[in-house]
Scaffold this active site. Structure first.
Site, mmCIF file in Angstrom:
data_model
loop_
_atom_site.group_PDB
_atom_site.id
_atom_site.type_symbol
_atom_site.label_atom_id
_atom_site.label_comp_id
_atom_site.label_asym_id
_atom_site.label_seq_id
_atom_site.Cartn_x
_atom_site.Cartn_y
_atom_site.Cartn_z
ATOM 1 C CE1 TYR A 18 -4.097 -1.756 -0.202
ATOM 2 C CE2 TYR A 18 -3.204 -3.088 1.572
ATOM 3 C CZ TYR A 18 -4.150 -2.884 0.592
ATOM 4 O OH TYR A 18 -5.151 -3.805 0.403
ATOM 5 C CD GLN A 19 1.139 2.614 -4.164
ATOM 6 O OE1 GLN A 19 -0.059 2.390 -4.068
ATOM 7 N NE2 GLN A 19 1.645 3.358 -5.119
ATOM 8 C CD1 TRP A 59 -10.681 4.730 3.469
ATOM 9 C CD2 TRP A 59 -12.385 5.373 4.762
ATOM 10 N NE1 TRP A 59 -11.457 3.619 3.709
ATOM 11 C CE2 TRP A 59 -12.513 3.973 4.491
ATOM 12 C CE3 TRP A 59 -13.344 5.986 5.542
ATOM 13 C CZ2 TRP A 59 -13.557 3.207 4.988
ATOM 14 C CZ3 TRP A 59 -14.387 5.222 6.040
ATOM 15 C CH2 TRP A 59 -14.491 3.853 5.772
ATOM 16 C CG ASP A 60 -7.453 2.855 5.949
ATOM 17 O OD1 ASP A 60 -8.320 3.193 5.117
ATOM 18 O OD2 ASP A 60 -6.869 1.768 5.904
ATOM 19 C CD GLU A 90 -12.159 -0.571 -1.024
ATOM 20 O OE1 GLU A 90 -11.617 -1.696 -1.085
ATOM 21 O OE2 GLU A 90 -11.565 0.464 -0.699
ATOM 22 C CE LYS A 129 -12.385 -5.095 0.894
ATOM 23 N NZ LYS A 129 -11.449 -4.280 0.081
ATOM 24 C CD GLN A 130 -14.630 -1.654 3.763
ATOM 25 O OE1 GLN A 130 -14.029 -2.161 2.838
ATOM 26 N NE2 GLN A 130 -14.146 -0.657 4.471
#
Length: 768
Positions: free
Chosen positions: A332-333, A338-339, A480, A594-595
């Site tokens: 994830y770079q 938004w986390d 997502e 998903k969540q």
């Protein structure tokens, strides 16, 4: 799943692993990470290298080496070690059965300790201990001991290995190594491939016990080593060494800084360096620790997650993000999602306020990147990157996953349709203002963000003239799996909130800081007509309302999709590695999500009745796969608000052990996504404070609605609210707040909607 399959518990701060498993190497490296917000050194053995995922990720070293992924760089490893006993290489995997190894990690101070006993060389023992210093962020200090040496020839190969593990690299080139024999200092210089950032890794060392009989320097293409023949002292060799890392983004002359630190740390010695490091942690834990009484495993899990949330945050800088995997690896770079605002930030809002401010200042410094993204997509204002590095430019590729059946790339729209990241940042600014009372920050930094986000929403929202309402079409919300939907409820409510707060501070500045407002208006060329438009949109934006069954539809026509469960969809998979989402995954045309999405709306906004919360929790819970580590903590918070303490606890176990028990895959859709789930780590703080303690914040102040699961006898935590510090103690039938003696003001709060006041040094205890 039993935790003994992964680790044992020494006490409430220490995790222990006995016997290493090759399939757990990725997880060991992440879970046992020594970090400090500047660097993260993975939990690997001294003799391991990139084959066992050894890495030391350095912040602010973004580099693009493969033409696709811009990610943080790994430093060369200055703690690389090769031990030979009578010519036999010790601990050489896969010949790992040569030795019995025990790992211990102390989460109070971030100290990694390994102890290995040889099964073939007269019970020879290695004990090595290290930590990433919080006193000097550029330092990893190590004490390395070999004992029970019985007239054996000991050879040590020490040095700096530049052949490192990279996900999408290699990121370093132009290596040059030198050794100063007078100071016992080695260094290795290199620079990043694309961005040309100089990176210097230095090593200083000294023998505490033992004598060097012979020394040879070995310079390789990417590495520099010392080959040492050492004579033991009383059957023991003890070595202290210090790994120092500086980049050109830290100092104009990183080499001189690295050498200076290498000398100083050698002079101070391991024990003194450790004491200085521990003193910083002691101060952090005074506010950040959460004490659980009644369950030792849960206590360790809580501290594991708090530790990882702390070390993921670059508290030393206002220009750097919290990575979705922190500094545990390059996945994830090393970038913010938004986390950062919704999951990582809340703990700092109510503990280390300056760190919270730095996190939000990062968004201020990346406004130009957000403006560029908006402009490139045909919008105005600030559309923040879905994956944001140092500049704020979008790092999220359009093709993230691969169709494992056809082998073709899957086009996702995380980077252009997932617009809620911008209003999420506005939401975080408002919460910072409520928690800190820091209006100066809003006036000097936050207002510009709020106005530019409102401007973006103005340009992105569509007016439906037939319904006389504003709508947000073609987007995806937190869930997502469902892209290209209209009027995602979470996004619409969050957008209205962002518009209202922009309007609120516009008029507050107009009344109280007219000169500051005028300066900002001129800077961003803001017109009164835009503010009028924000007001109209906020009044007319479509907000999905509860239906006759108190259900809120996640997005338009969601209820028309096939109503099934994740378990059913599992049986429809052709390949277990299939991606479930857009455009044709097994979940796309179903109600399986998903969540947390509607539930995520409830955790952020206290605007719905308990009947609505109950109906939606019961509806969406069985339809949620929890394919994201962000999800369980949010369901837990709502479960607690509904008084369902045991359901909250069930979700605690799902969230707290995501990394500890390695429940999430390291690879998904062909993409490496291993490492620490920092949002889940931050979510544990929310689960306890906002869930079990039921804490909420609004313009009226703090309120609590506590409830506690049966497995815990008591929970203790500390809060810092508008410079007033206090301790909370939650029991099975009681809730107590004690104000710090040094508080200057009375604390006002409510518990179960009854108001209380708390003077400095006093306590209030409520029975329920």
């Amino acid at each position: 799943m039993n935790y003994e399959d992964f680790f044992s518990i020494k006490d409430d701060w220490n995790l222990q692993i006995e016997g290493l498993k090759e399939e757990q190497f990725v997880h060991y490296g992440s879970n046992l990470l020594c970090g400090n917000g500047y660097l993260g050194y993975r939990g690997t053995l001294d003799e391991w290298d990139k084959e066992q995922y050894q890495a030391c990720v350095i912040t602010d070293t973004y580099d693009l080496a493969d033409g696709k992924w811009k990610e943080l760089s790994n430093s060369p490893n200055a703690l690389t070690t090769e031990l030979r006993v009578d010519g036999q290489k010790f601990g050489d995997y896969p010949e790992q059965d040569q030795m019995i190894t025990e790992l211990n990690f102390n989460y109070k101070y971030g100290i990694f300790r390994r102890k290995s006993k040889s099964k073939t060389v007269n019970d020879l023992e290695i004990v090595s201990e290290r930590f990433a210093s919080y006193d000097n962020l550029h330092l990893i200090a190590n004490n390395y001991q070999i004992s029970k040496i019985k007239k054996k020839k000991i050879e040590l190969k020490l040095g700096i290995n530049g052949d490192v593990w990279d996900l999408n690299g290699p990121h370093l080139e132009n290596f040059k190594g030198e050794y100063d024999s007078q100071k016992n200092i080695l260094y290795l210089k290199a620079n990043t491939v694309e961005s040309k950032i100089p990176l210097v890794t230095a090593l200083s060392f000294k023998l505490i016990k033992g004598k060097i009989k012979n020394l040879k320097v070995e310079n390789e293409k990417k590495s520099i080593y010392l080959l040492l023949n050492i004579e033991a002292e009383a059957e023991k060799i003890e070595l202290e060494r210090n790994m120092i890392v500086y980049s050109g983004n830290d100092r104009e002359n990183p080499l001189s800084s690295a050498i200076k630190d290498a000398e100083l740390t050698l002079e101070l010695g391991y024990q003194k360096l450790k004491e200085k490091h521990q003193a910083v942690w002691d101060e952090k834990w005074k506010l950040m620790d959460i004490e659980i009484k009644g369950n030792l495993l849960d206590q360790l899990a809580v501290r594991f997650n708090l530790y990882h949330n702390i070390i993921a945050a670059p508290a030393h800088s206002e220009h750097l993000p919290i990575g979705a995997r922190g500094l545990s690896c390059q996945a994830y770079q090393g970038a913010a999602f938004w986390d950062q605002e919704i999951f990582n930030l809340p703990m700092f809002l109510f503990t280390e306020t300056e760190t919270a401010k730095n996190i939000l200042k990062y968004r201020y410094h990346t406004l130009n990147g957000a403006r560029k993204k908006a402009k490139d997509l045909g919008y105005e204002g600030a559309f923040y990157a879905w994956i944001s590095g140092k500049s704020g430019k979008e790092l999220c590729p359009s093709f993230f996953f691969k169709d494992v059946i056809s082998g073709r790339k899957i086009r996702n729209h995380f980077n252009d349709w997932q617009i809620h990241v911008s209003p999420d940042i506005s939401y975080a600014i408002w919460n910072y203002y409520l928690a800190s009372g820091d209006l100066d920050f809003v006036i000097n930094y936050g207002a510009e963000i709020l106005f530019e986000v409102a401007r973006f929403l103005h340009s992105r929202i569509h007016f439906n003239q037939y319904k006389d309402q504003y709508e947000i079409i073609r987007l995806l919300g937190p869930d997502e799996y469902h892209e290209n939907v209209d009027n995602n409820a979470f996004t619409n409510y969050q957008s209205q909130f962002a518009l209202k707060k922009a309007i609120y501070f516009y008029y507050k500045m107009e009344n109280e800081y007219p000169e500051k407002l005028q300066q900002l208006i001129e800077k961003i060329q803001l017109s009164e007509s835009e503010v009028t438009a924000w007001q109209e949109i906020s009044e007319k934006i479509y907000l999905p309302q509860p239906d006759q069954n108190n259900l809120i539809e996640q997005f338009d026509d969601y209820f028309d999709l096939e109503d099934t469960t994740a378990e059913v969809l599992e049986n429809r998979l052709i390949d277990q590695e299939e991606y479930w989402g857009w455009p044709n995954g097994v979940a796309v045309f179903t109600q399986v999500i998903k969540q947390a999405d509607i539930i995520q709306l409830f955790t952020l906004h206290d605007i719905f009745s308990e009947e609505v919360l109950t109906a939606n929790y019961d509806y969406y819970e069985p339809r949620t796969q929890h394919g994201s580590s962000l999800s369980p903590s949010q369901y837990a918070v709502v479960a607690a608000r509904l008084g369902r303490a045991e359901e909250c606890y069930d979700y605690f176990k799902k969230s707290a052990f995501i990394d500890l028990m390695s429940t999430n895959k390291a690879v998904s859709g062909g993409t490496f996504i291993g490492g620490i789930h920092t949002a889940a780590a931050g979510g544990i703080w929310q689960l306890i404070v906002n869930g079990f303690a039921g804490m909420k914040i609004d313009k009226r102040g703090l309120s609590f609605k506590p409830v506690l699961c049966q497995d815990w006898k008591e929970v203790n935590f500390n809060l810092n609210y508008q410079d007033k510090k206090f301790k909370a103690v939650l029991g099975q039938n009681s809730f107590k707040l004690t104000a710090a003696v040094e508080n200057n003001e009375i604390l006002k709060f409510s518990v179960f909607e009854k108001e209380y006041t708390l003077k400095p040094g006093k306590e209030v205890k409520i029975k329920f």
